[in-house]
Design an enzyme around this catalytic site. Structure first.
Site, PDB file in Angstrom:
ATOM      1  N   HIS A  78       0.837  -1.374  -0.230  1.00  0.00           N
ATOM      2  CA  HIS A  78       0.082   0.081   0.028  1.00  0.00           C
ATOM      3  C   HIS A  78       0.773   1.252  -0.030  1.00  0.00           C
ATOM      4  O   HIS A  78       1.200   1.854   1.277  1.00  0.00           O
ATOM      5  CB  HIS A  78      -0.786  -0.141   1.310  1.00  0.00           C
ATOM      6  CG  HIS A  78      -1.895   1.094   1.290  1.00  0.00           C
ATOM      7  ND1 HIS A  78      -1.922   2.281   1.543  1.00  0.00           N
ATOM      8  CD2 HIS A  78      -3.259   1.137   0.840  1.00  0.00           C
ATOM      9  CE1 HIS A  78      -2.818   3.046   1.536  1.00  0.00           C
ATOM     10  NE2 HIS A  78      -3.829   2.344   1.047  1.00  0.00           N
ATOM     11  N   VAL A  84       2.729   3.839   1.935  1.00  0.00           N
ATOM     12  CA  VAL A  84       1.948   5.095   3.180  1.00  0.00           C
ATOM     13  C   VAL A  84       1.117   3.738   4.033  1.00  0.00           C
ATOM     14  O   VAL A  84       0.378   2.896   3.481  1.00  0.00           O
ATOM     15  CB  VAL A  84       1.243   5.976   2.630  1.00  0.00           C
ATOM     16  CG1 VAL A  84       0.015   5.526   1.627  1.00  0.00           C
ATOM     17  CG2 VAL A  84       0.823   6.894   3.576  1.00  0.00           C
ATOM     18  N   GLY A  87      -4.881   4.651   6.338  1.00  0.00           N
ATOM     19  CA  GLY A  87      -5.490   5.117   7.265  1.00  0.00           C
ATOM     20  C   GLY A  87      -6.287   4.474   8.259  1.00  0.00           C
ATOM     21  O   GLY A  87      -6.514   4.685   9.340  1.00  0.00           O
ATOM     22  N   CYS A  88      -7.018   3.426   7.473  1.00  0.00           N
ATOM     23  CA  CYS A  88      -7.928   2.439   8.313  1.00  0.00           C
ATOM     24  C   CYS A  88      -7.188   1.651   9.543  1.00  0.00           C
ATOM     25  O   CYS A  88      -7.796   1.338  10.322  1.00  0.00           O
ATOM     26  CB  CYS A  88      -8.471   1.486   7.311  1.00  0.00           C
ATOM     27  SG  CYS A  88      -7.381   0.373   6.398  1.00  0.00           S
ATOM     28  N   ASP A  92      -8.211   1.421  13.139  1.00  0.00           N
ATOM     29  CA  ASP A  92      -8.254   0.093  13.820  1.00  0.00           C
ATOM     30  C   ASP A  92      -7.432   0.162  15.338  1.00  0.00           C
ATOM     31  O   ASP A  92      -7.845  -0.267  16.296  1.00  0.00           O
ATOM     32  CB  ASP A  92      -7.810  -0.826  12.954  1.00  0.00           C
ATOM     33  CG  ASP A  92      -8.533  -2.091  13.674  1.00  0.00           C
ATOM     34  OD1 ASP A  92      -9.496  -2.408  13.374  1.00  0.00           O
ATOM     35  OD2 ASP A  92      -7.496  -3.114  14.224  1.00  0.00           O
TER      36      ASP A  92
END
Length: 198
Positions: A78, A84, A87-88, A92
């Site tokens: 990713h 990077v 963001g998830c 989490d």
């Protein structure tokens, strides 16, 4: 590393080894009935250490950190030529810390993320960054014995090397009894998902 349940609830910080013990269910030697919650095991465990835990009535605070490594698994996929952290995964981590906070406060059951009101991303985590910090102000912690559930709601900030890059408003996590699935992968009573009753 093994500790009593009372020692677990009295601690205000936890090492990486202790978080791994919690994830594998080997940290607390005398857990109470229905103490089923776990942190995810690696690579989904997003917390490296818990550096602060506090409670005052229904409110509190939880702070955790993790070190970034050049070869972290998410940088490999990713994205190709543009690594990077998703963001998830930061979101989490907030849910993971809130679930751990529920157990630390004395809640029992299996943890589930229940959502959040708002998430804002205005920065990123890259392979040469150092430390990610998750700071949560707990707005409400409530035990609901008749429902066999626990609820926690908190506002969070995610920082990388001291700079705020995400905010999460009203992140929610619950603990629920009798929903765990310890006999995976065999089909059994809790082997199928779907809507949970509220």
């Amino acid at each position: 590393m093994l500790m009593t349940y009372e020692e677990f609830k009295s601690r205000d910080h936890f090492t990486q080894q202790e978080l791994l013990g919690f994830a594998y269910g080997t940290l607390v030697k005398d857990p109470p009935e229905h103490f089923k919650a776990r942190l995810p095991t690696p690579p989904m465990l997003m917390l490296g250490r818990v550096v602060e835990m506090s409670a005052q009535k229904s409110r509190g605070r939880a702070v955790a950190e993790t070190d970034i490594h050049l070869d972290d698994w998410f940088f490999q996929c990713h994205f190709n030529s543009d690594p990077v952290q998703p963001g998830c995964l930061g979101l989490d981590a907030v849910w993971q810390l809130l679930g751990f906070y529920c157990n630390w406060r004395g809640g029992v059951g299996s943890g589930r993320a229940l959502g959040c009101a708002e998430v804002d991303f205005f920065g990123q985590i890259r392979p040469h960054d150092g430390v990610v910090r998750y700071e949560i102000d707990v707005l409400r912690y409530a035990e609901m014995p008749k429902q066999g559930a626990v609820l926690v709601i908190g506002d969070a900030s995610v920082l990388v090397d001291g700079e705020e890059i995400y905010t999460v408003k009203k992140a929610k996590v619950g603990l629920f009894r009798d929903i765990d699935y310890p006999d995976y992968p065999a089909p059994s009573e809790n082997s199928r998902g779907g809507r949970m009753e509220r």
